[in-house]
Design a protein around this motif. Structure first.
Motif, PDB file in Angstrom:
ATOM      1  N   ALA A  26     -21.485  10.432 -14.487  1.00  0.00           N
ATOM      2  CA  ALA A  26     -20.095  10.404 -14.946  1.00  0.00           C
ATOM      3  C   ALA A  26     -19.236   9.536 -14.029  1.00  0.00           C
ATOM      4  O   ALA A  26     -18.423   8.728 -14.503  1.00  0.00           O
ATOM      5  CB  ALA A  26     -19.534  11.821 -15.012  1.00  0.00           C
ATOM      6  N   PHE A  27     -19.415   9.694 -12.710  1.00  0.00           N
ATOM      7  CA  PHE A  27     -18.639   8.883 -11.767  1.00  0.00           C
ATOM      8  C   PHE A  27     -18.994   7.402 -11.897  1.00  0.00           C
ATOM      9  O   PHE A  27     -18.118   6.537 -11.826  1.00  0.00           O
ATOM     10  CB  PHE A  27     -18.852   9.344 -10.327  1.00  0.00           C
ATOM     11  N   ASP A  28     -20.270   7.102 -12.081  1.00  0.00           N
ATOM     12  CA  ASP A  28     -20.685   5.708 -12.239  1.00  0.00           C
ATOM     13  C   ASP A  28     -20.088   5.082 -13.500  1.00  0.00           C
ATOM     14  O   ASP A  28     -19.555   3.967 -13.459  1.00  0.00           O
ATOM     15  CB  ASP A  28     -22.210   5.587 -12.281  1.00  0.00           C
ATOM     16  N   LYS A  29     -20.169   5.806 -14.622  1.00  0.00           N
ATOM     17  CA  LYS A  29     -19.620   5.283 -15.876  1.00  0.00           C
ATOM     18  C   LYS A  29     -18.100   5.124 -15.787  1.00  0.00           C
ATOM     19  O   LYS A  29     -17.542   4.127 -16.260  1.00  0.00           O
ATOM     20  CB  LYS A  29     -19.980   6.204 -17.043  1.00  0.00           C
ATOM     21  N   GLY A  30     -17.454   6.106 -15.188  1.00  0.00           N
ATOM     22  CA  GLY A  30     -16.002   6.032 -15.051  1.00  0.00           C
ATOM     23  C   GLY A  30     -15.561   4.863 -14.189  1.00  0.00           C
ATOM     24  O   GLY A  30     -14.627   4.135 -14.544  1.00  0.00           O
ATOM     25  N   SER A  31     -16.241   4.678 -13.068  1.00  0.00           N
ATOM     26  CA  SER A  31     -15.859   3.560 -12.186  1.00  0.00           C
ATOM     27  C   SER A  31     -16.176   2.215 -12.845  1.00  0.00           C
ATOM     28  O   SER A  31     -15.410   1.258 -12.682  1.00  0.00           O
ATOM     29  CB  SER A  31     -16.538   3.686 -10.825  1.00  0.00           C
ATOM     30  N   ASP A  32     -17.260   2.146 -13.602  1.00  0.00           N
ATOM     31  CA  ASP A  32     -17.571   0.905 -14.325  1.00  0.00           C
ATOM     32  C   ASP A  32     -16.479   0.572 -15.336  1.00  0.00           C
ATOM     33  O   ASP A  32     -16.056  -0.581 -15.457  1.00  0.00           O
ATOM     34  CB  ASP A  32     -18.918   1.008 -15.033  1.00  0.00           C
ATOM     35  N   LYS A  33     -16.018   1.587 -16.062  1.00  0.00           N
ATOM     36  CA  LYS A  33     -14.958   1.359 -17.058  1.00  0.00           C
ATOM     37  C   LYS A  33     -13.656   0.928 -16.384  1.00  0.00           C
ATOM     38  O   LYS A  33     -12.953   0.050 -16.878  1.00  0.00           O
ATOM     39  CB  LYS A  33     -14.747   2.599 -17.911  1.00  0.00           C
ATOM     40  N   LEU A  34     -13.338   1.560 -15.253  1.00  0.00           N
ATOM     41  CA  LEU A  34     -12.131   1.159 -14.532  1.00  0.00           C
ATOM     42  C   LEU A  34     -12.236  -0.268 -14.014  1.00  0.00           C
ATOM     43  O   LEU A  34     -11.276  -1.036 -14.084  1.00  0.00           O
ATOM     44  CB  LEU A  34     -11.865   2.122 -13.365  1.00  0.00           C
ATOM     45  N   ASN A  35     -13.398  -0.620 -13.490  1.00  0.00           N
ATOM     46  CA  ASN A  35     -13.594  -1.989 -13.015  1.00  0.00           C
ATOM     47  C   ASN A  35     -13.493  -2.995 -14.154  1.00  0.00           C
ATOM     48  O   ASN A  35     -12.902  -4.071 -13.993  1.00  0.00           O
ATOM     49  CB  ASN A  35     -14.937  -2.136 -12.293  1.00  0.00           C
ATOM     50  N   ASP A  36     -14.038  -2.642 -15.307  1.00  0.00           N
ATOM     51  CA  ASP A  36     -13.922  -3.522 -16.479  1.00  0.00           C
ATOM     52  C   ASP A  36     -12.465  -3.670 -16.905  1.00  0.00           C
ATOM     53  O   ASP A  36     -12.003  -4.767 -17.219  1.00  0.00           O
ATOM     54  CB  ASP A  36     -14.747  -2.986 -17.649  1.00  0.00           C
ATOM     55  N   ALA A  37     -11.746  -2.553 -16.921  1.00  0.00           N
ATOM     56  CA  ALA A  37     -10.354  -2.568 -17.373  1.00  0.00           C
ATOM     57  C   ALA A  37      -9.457  -3.367 -16.434  1.00  0.00           C
ATOM     58  O   ALA A  37      -8.471  -3.955 -16.867  1.00  0.00           O
ATOM     59  CB  ALA A  37      -9.829  -1.137 -17.508  1.00  0.00           C
ATOM     60  N   THR A  38      -9.795  -3.395 -15.147  1.00  0.00           N
ATOM     61  CA  THR A  38      -8.962  -4.105 -14.174  1.00  0.00           C
ATOM     62  C   THR A  38      -9.540  -5.471 -13.816  1.00  0.00           C
ATOM     63  O   THR A  38      -9.018  -6.142 -12.924  1.00  0.00           O
ATOM     64  CB  THR A  38      -8.797  -3.273 -12.887  1.00  0.00           C
ATOM     65  N   GLY A  39     -10.602  -5.857 -14.494  1.00  0.00           N
ATOM     66  CA  GLY A  39     -11.217  -7.146 -14.208  1.00  0.00           C
ATOM     67  C   GLY A  39     -11.838  -7.216 -12.820  1.00  0.00           C
ATOM     68  O   GLY A  39     -11.984  -8.291 -12.257  1.00  0.00           O
ATOM     69  N   GLY A  40     -12.183  -6.065 -12.263  1.00  0.00           N
ATOM     70  CA  GLY A  40     -12.797  -6.016 -10.938  1.00  0.00           C
ATOM     71  C   GLY A  40     -11.825  -6.209  -9.789  1.00  0.00           C
ATOM     72  O   GLY A  40     -12.233  -6.247  -8.633  1.00  0.00           O
ATOM     73  N   PHE A  42      -9.732  -4.239  -8.428  1.00  0.00           N
ATOM     74  CA  PHE A  42      -9.621  -3.107  -7.515  1.00  0.00           C
ATOM     75  C   PHE A  42     -10.978  -2.450  -7.260  1.00  0.00           C
ATOM     76  O   PHE A  42     -11.065  -1.266  -6.982  1.00  0.00           O
ATOM     77  CB  PHE A  42      -8.645  -2.072  -8.086  1.00  0.00           C
ATOM     78  N   GLU A  43     -12.035  -3.231  -7.337  1.00  0.00           N
ATOM     79  CA  GLU A  43     -13.398  -2.682  -7.236  1.00  0.00           C
ATOM     80  C   GLU A  43     -13.617  -1.899  -5.939  1.00  0.00           C
ATOM     81  O   GLU A  43     -14.195  -0.806  -5.964  1.00  0.00           O
ATOM     82  CB  GLU A  43     -14.435  -3.792  -7.364  1.00  0.00           C
ATOM     83  N   ASP A  44     -13.163  -2.415  -4.816  1.00  0.00           N
ATOM     84  CA  ASP A  44     -13.355  -1.721  -3.539  1.00  0.00           C
ATOM     85  C   ASP A  44     -12.656  -0.361  -3.526  1.00  0.00           C
ATOM     86  O   ASP A  44     -13.237   0.640  -3.088  1.00  0.00           O
ATOM     87  CB  ASP A  44     -12.847  -2.564  -2.371  1.00  0.00           C
ATOM     88  N   GLN A  45     -11.419  -0.325  -4.020  1.00  0.00           N
ATOM     89  CA  GLN A  45     -10.674   0.930  -4.042  1.00  0.00           C
ATOM     90  C   GLN A  45     -11.308   1.927  -5.010  1.00  0.00           C
ATOM     91  O   GLN A  45     -11.374   3.118  -4.720  1.00  0.00           O
ATOM     92  CB  GLN A  45      -9.210   0.690  -4.426  1.00  0.00           C
ATOM     93  N   ILE A  46     -11.755   1.439  -6.151  1.00  0.00           N
ATOM     94  CA  ILE A  46     -12.383   2.304  -7.143  1.00  0.00           C
ATOM     95  C   ILE A  46     -13.675   2.888  -6.588  1.00  0.00           C
ATOM     96  O   ILE A  46     -13.943   4.087  -6.727  1.00  0.00           O
ATOM     97  CB  ILE A  46     -12.617   1.546  -8.466  1.00  0.00           C
ATOM     98  N   ASP A  47     -14.474   2.061  -5.919  1.00  0.00           N
ATOM     99  CA  ASP A  47     -15.719   2.545  -5.334  1.00  0.00           C
ATOM    100  C   ASP A  47     -15.464   3.573  -4.234  1.00  0.00           C
ATOM    101  O   ASP A  47     -16.190   4.568  -4.121  1.00  0.00           O
ATOM    102  CB  ASP A  47     -16.551   1.385  -4.785  1.00  0.00           C
TER     103      ASP A  47
END
Length: 60
Positions: A26-40, A42-47
């Motif tokens: 669930a955490f992996d899918k959620g963070s992937d969707k957030l990264n997709d939505a923000t174009g990556g 905020f990837e470091d903060q999301i991770d």
């Protein structure tokens, strides 16, 4: 069964190996969707947020 009993059963389920697997997915899918939505952007903060949440959920 009281509310406390239900909470204990839920905690036991989440802290099981299966619960750990489900929460990780669930955490992996959620963070992937957030990264997709923000174009990556905020990837470091999301991770970091994903890792912090994962530390609090699952096997102790």
């Amino acid at each position: 069964m009281g509310l406390g009993d239900f909470a204990d059963k839920a905690k036991d389920a989440v802290n099981s190996d299966k619960g750990e697997e489900v929460s990780d997915n669930a955490f992996d899918k959620g963070s992937d969707k957030l990264n997709d939505a923000t174009g990556g952007k905020f990837e470091d903060q999301i991770d970091k947020g994903k890792d912090a949440a994962d530390d609090h959920v699952g096997n102790e």
